[in-house]
Design a protein around this motif. Structure first.
Motif, PDB file in Angstrom:
ATOM      1  N   THR A 266       0.850  -1.193   0.000  1.00 48.61           N
ATOM      2  CA  THR A 266       0.000   0.000   0.000  1.00 48.61           C
ATOM      3  C   THR A 266       0.885   1.242   0.000  1.00 48.61           C
ATOM      4  O   THR A 266       2.083   1.165   0.302  1.00 48.61           O
ATOM      5  N   PRO A 267       0.326   2.417  -0.309  1.00 49.52           N
ATOM      6  CA  PRO A 267       1.138   3.650  -0.274  1.00 49.52           C
ATOM      7  C   PRO A 267       1.610   4.029   1.113  1.00 49.52           C
ATOM      8  O   PRO A 267       2.495   4.876   1.252  1.00 49.52           O
ATOM      9  N   SER A 268       1.060   3.414   2.150  1.00 48.00           N
ATOM     10  CA  SER A 268       1.444   3.750   3.520  1.00 48.00           C
ATOM     11  C   SER A 268       2.866   3.285   3.801  1.00 48.00           C
ATOM     12  O   SER A 268       3.234   2.160   3.460  1.00 48.00           O
ATOM     13  N   PRO A 269       3.689   4.129   4.424  1.00 49.59           N
ATOM     14  CA  PRO A 269       5.051   3.710   4.775  1.00 49.59           C
ATOM     15  C   PRO A 269       5.047   2.677   5.888  1.00 49.59           C
ATOM     16  O   PRO A 269       4.067   2.542   6.630  1.00 49.59           O
ATOM     17  N   ALA A 270       6.156   1.971   6.021  1.00 49.54           N
ATOM     18  CA  ALA A 270       6.263   0.954   7.072  1.00 49.54           C
ATOM     19  C   ALA A 270       6.132   1.572   8.455  1.00 49.54           C
ATOM     20  O   ALA A 270       5.628   0.937   9.387  1.00 49.54           O
ATOM     21  N   SER A 271       6.555   2.840   8.589  1.00 52.10           N
ATOM     22  CA  SER A 271       6.476   3.497   9.894  1.00 52.10           C
ATOM     23  C   SER A 271       5.037   3.657  10.359  1.00 52.10           C
ATOM     24  O   SER A 271       4.764   3.627  11.561  1.00 52.10           O
ATOM     25  N   ALA A 272       4.095   3.824   9.412  1.00 48.21           N
ATOM     26  CA  ALA A 272       2.688   3.942   9.789  1.00 48.21           C
ATOM     27  C   ALA A 272       2.160   2.623  10.348  1.00 48.21           C
ATOM     28  O   ALA A 272       1.400   2.608  11.322  1.00 48.21           O
ATOM     29  N   VAL A 273       2.570   1.514   9.737  1.00 49.14           N
ATOM     30  CA  VAL A 273       2.162   0.195  10.224  1.00 49.14           C
ATOM     31  C   VAL A 273       2.726  -0.047  11.622  1.00 49.14           C
ATOM     32  O   VAL A 273       2.011  -0.460  12.541  1.00 49.14           O
ATOM     33  N   VAL A 274       4.018   0.236  11.786  1.00 52.65           N
ATOM     34  CA  VAL A 274       4.673   0.000  13.068  1.00 52.65           C
ATOM     35  C   VAL A 274       4.087   0.897  14.153  1.00 52.65           C
ATOM     36  O   VAL A 274       3.794   0.448  15.266  1.00 52.65           O
ATOM     37  N   THR A 275       3.901   2.176  13.843  1.00 53.82           N
ATOM     38  CA  THR A 275       3.362   3.116  14.830  1.00 53.82           C
ATOM     39  C   THR A 275       1.947   2.734  15.233  1.00 53.82           C
ATOM     40  O   THR A 275       1.575   2.831  16.411  1.00 53.82           O
ATOM     41  N   GLY A 276       1.152   2.302  14.264  1.00 57.63           N
ATOM     42  CA  GLY A 276      -0.208   1.877  14.573  1.00 57.63           C
ATOM     43  C   GLY A 276      -0.230   0.687  15.515  1.00 57.63           C
ATOM     44  O   GLY A 276      -1.010   0.645  16.472  1.00 57.63           O
ATOM     45  N   LYS A 277       0.633  -0.275  15.268  1.00 55.68           N
ATOM     46  CA  LYS A 277       0.692  -1.451  16.138  1.00 55.68           C
ATOM     47  C   LYS A 277       1.248  -1.089  17.517  1.00 55.68           C
ATOM     48  O   LYS A 277       0.796  -1.607  18.542  1.00 55.68           O
ATOM     49  N   ALA A 278       2.244  -0.195  17.541  1.00 59.13           N
ATOM     50  CA  ALA A 278       2.803   0.239  18.827  1.00 59.13           C
ATOM     51  C   ALA A 278       1.755   0.990  19.638  1.00 59.13           C
ATOM     52  O   ALA A 278       1.665   0.824  20.866  1.00 59.13           O
ATOM     53  N   PHE A 279       0.957   1.821  18.964  1.00 60.21           N
ATOM     54  CA  PHE A 279      -0.111   2.541  19.648  1.00 60.21           C
ATOM     55  C   PHE A 279      -1.146   1.576  20.217  1.00 60.21           C
ATOM     56  O   PHE A 279      -1.611   1.734  21.356  1.00 60.21           O
TER      57      PHE A 279
ATOM     58  N   ALA B 194       5.066   1.291  23.685  1.00 60.89           N
ATOM     59  CA  ALA B 194       5.425   1.494  22.277  1.00 60.89           C
ATOM     60  C   ALA B 194       6.858   1.063  22.018  1.00 60.89           C
ATOM     61  O   ALA B 194       7.157   0.398  21.016  1.00 60.89           O
ATOM     62  N   PHE B 195       7.767   1.423  22.938  1.00 58.01           N
ATOM     63  CA  PHE B 195       9.170   1.022  22.743  1.00 58.01           C
ATOM     64  C   PHE B 195       9.323  -0.492  22.769  1.00 58.01           C
ATOM     65  O   PHE B 195       9.968  -1.082  21.896  1.00 58.01           O
ATOM     66  N   PHE B 196       8.746  -1.140  23.782  1.00 56.28           N
ATOM     67  CA  PHE B 196       8.938  -2.585  23.909  1.00 56.28           C
ATOM     68  C   PHE B 196       8.217  -3.346  22.792  1.00 56.28           C
ATOM     69  O   PHE B 196       8.691  -4.405  22.365  1.00 56.28           O
ATOM     70  N   ALA B 197       7.091  -2.824  22.314  1.00 54.62           N
ATOM     71  CA  ALA B 197       6.432  -3.447  21.163  1.00 54.62           C
ATOM     72  C   ALA B 197       7.305  -3.321  19.916  1.00 54.62           C
ATOM     73  O   ALA B 197       7.427  -4.270  19.130  1.00 54.62           O
ATOM     74  N   CYS B 198       7.933  -2.146  19.743  1.00 53.89           N
ATOM     75  CA  CYS B 198       8.829  -1.960  18.597  1.00 53.89           C
ATOM     76  C   CYS B 198      10.081  -2.821  18.721  1.00 53.89           C
ATOM     77  O   CYS B 198      10.594  -3.324  17.715  1.00 53.89           O
ATOM     78  N   LEU B 199      10.568  -2.990  19.960  1.00 50.88           N
ATOM     79  CA  LEU B 199      11.697  -3.905  20.178  1.00 50.88           C
ATOM     80  C   LEU B 199      11.323  -5.313  19.748  1.00 50.88           C
ATOM     81  O   LEU B 199      12.110  -6.012  19.085  1.00 50.88           O
ATOM     82  N   SER B 200      10.122  -5.730  20.095  1.00 42.19           N
ATOM     83  CA  SER B 200       9.663  -7.063  19.715  1.00 42.19           C
ATOM     84  C   SER B 200       9.519  -7.181  18.198  1.00 42.19           C
ATOM     85  O   SER B 200       9.913  -8.193  17.603  1.00 42.19           O
ATOM     86  N   MET B 201       8.982  -6.140  17.554  1.00 44.73           N
ATOM     87  CA  MET B 201       8.829  -6.179  16.092  1.00 44.73           C
ATOM     88  C   MET B 201      10.181  -6.131  15.393  1.00 44.73           C
ATOM     89  O   MET B 201      10.364  -6.727  14.323  1.00 44.73           O
ATOM     90  N   SER B 202      11.148  -5.436  15.990  1.00 38.56           N
ATOM     91  CA  SER B 202      12.509  -5.426  15.431  1.00 38.56           C
ATOM     92  C   SER B 202      13.127  -6.812  15.496  1.00 38.56           C
ATOM     93  O   SER B 202      13.769  -7.271  14.534  1.00 38.56           O
ATOM     94  N   LEU B 203      12.931  -7.490  16.623  1.00 42.37           N
ATOM     95  CA  LEU B 203      13.426  -8.859  16.752  1.00 42.37           C
ATOM     96  C   LEU B 203      12.737  -9.783  15.757  1.00 42.37           C
ATOM     97  O   LEU B 203      13.368 -10.689  15.199  1.00 42.37           O
ATOM     98  N   ALA B 204      11.441  -9.519  15.510  1.00 41.99           N
ATOM     99  CA  ALA B 204      10.719 -10.319  14.517  1.00 41.99           C
ATOM    100  C   ALA B 204      11.329 -10.144  13.129  1.00 41.99           C
ATOM    101  O   ALA B 204      11.455 -11.100  12.357  1.00 41.99           O
TER     102      ALA B 204
END
Length: 268
Positions: free
Chosen positions: A110-123, A166-176
């Motif tokens: 989609t035209p949405s950047p990856a940061s939008a997906v990550v931020t949405g999940k972190a939120f 948000a940080f720990f969720a992003c840490l988990s997604m980074s590990l993924a």
């Protein structure tokens, strides 16, 4: 008739579009709770057990010196941060499930950047963690633990929990993005959760830690989250309140950037 070219949004329009997409992704994540509303209640069991069993036992033993603050009051904000950590640190497993189901590949084209997906999940992880603030506060009031009734302080505490989550969720997604395997990710999550928890000031003051553990607590975002929560919920002054908030904001921003850069590895 000459066809009209559509220009990509720029400036404030681009920012507004990004925020709208992030909100959409976050809302989609929260909609998953409709299929299993019992999750919010089952998540409340663990912090209740920590307060009722661990907290009351050590409060009677007086083995952990917390100064003029009763141990149960000292512990309650730490349990809130711990519960939010346990929710967020396994969030990367969900994104691996999305990859396996083919959902992530569709989102990435989609035209949405990856940061939008990550931020949405972190939120979304932060919103789920807010339930722990409410549950621990209610239990604390029932147990007679002195916690704030100020709605502004409680809202600020929710904001702090959302930043930490948000940080720990992003840490988990980074590990993924690095391991790209659900079983490995679950093992890594289990391996780092307790060290993050015990290498913080959630259970005991920094002053009683050995010197090597103090150094670990200083680079652990969970310690700064707990300091902020204690300031807001029980009025324990923090040596550097703005530093605590700044570390949490910076950790969340860095976490989003790192997870966004690694997200595409999952769909290769």
């Amino acid at each position: 008739m000459t066809p009209r070219l559509l220009r990509a949004p720029r400036g404030w329009r681009k920012m507004s579009s990004l925020l709208a997409r992030t909100q959409t992704f976050g809302w989609v994540e929260l909609q998953k709770l409709r299929h299993d509303r019992t999750e919010l209640f089952t998540r409340m069991v663990q912090p209740a057990l920590w307060l009722l069993i661990f907290g009351t036992t050590f409060n009677r033993l007086h083995v952990i010196q917390t100064g003029s603050v009763p141990y149960l009051e000292f512990l309650a904000p730490g349990i809130i941060a711990q519960s939010a950590l346990f929710i967020s640190i396994f969030y990367g497993i969900q994104i691996v499930w999305d990859r396996d189901a083919g959902i992530l590949a569709k989102l990435m084209v989609t035209p949405s950047p990856a940061s939008a997906v990550v931020t949405g999940k972190a939120f979304a992880a932060g919103v789920r963690s807010v339930a722990q603030v409410i549950s621990v506060l209610v239990l604390a009031y029932i147990m007679g633990i002195q916690m704030t009734y100020n709605p502004l302080r409680i809202l600020a505490a929710m904001g702090v929990v959302m930043l930490g989550s948000a940080f720990f969720a992003c840490l988990s997604m980074s590990l993924a993005g690095l391991v790209r395997n659900r079983d490995r990710l679950m093992g890594i999550g289990q391996a780092i959760t307790m060290p993050l928890f015990f290498a913080s000031n959630a259970l005991y003051p920094v002053s009683v830690m050995p010197e090597w553990l103090r150094w670990l607590s200083r680079i652990n975002p969970l310690s700064y989250e707990v300091d902020s929560l204690r300031l807001l919920l029980i009025g324990v002054p923090s040596a550097h309140p703005w530093l605590d908030l700044g570390v949490l904001v910076l950790a969340a921003v860095v976490g989003i950037a790192l997870a966004s850069s690694l997200l595409r590895r999952l769909v290769r």
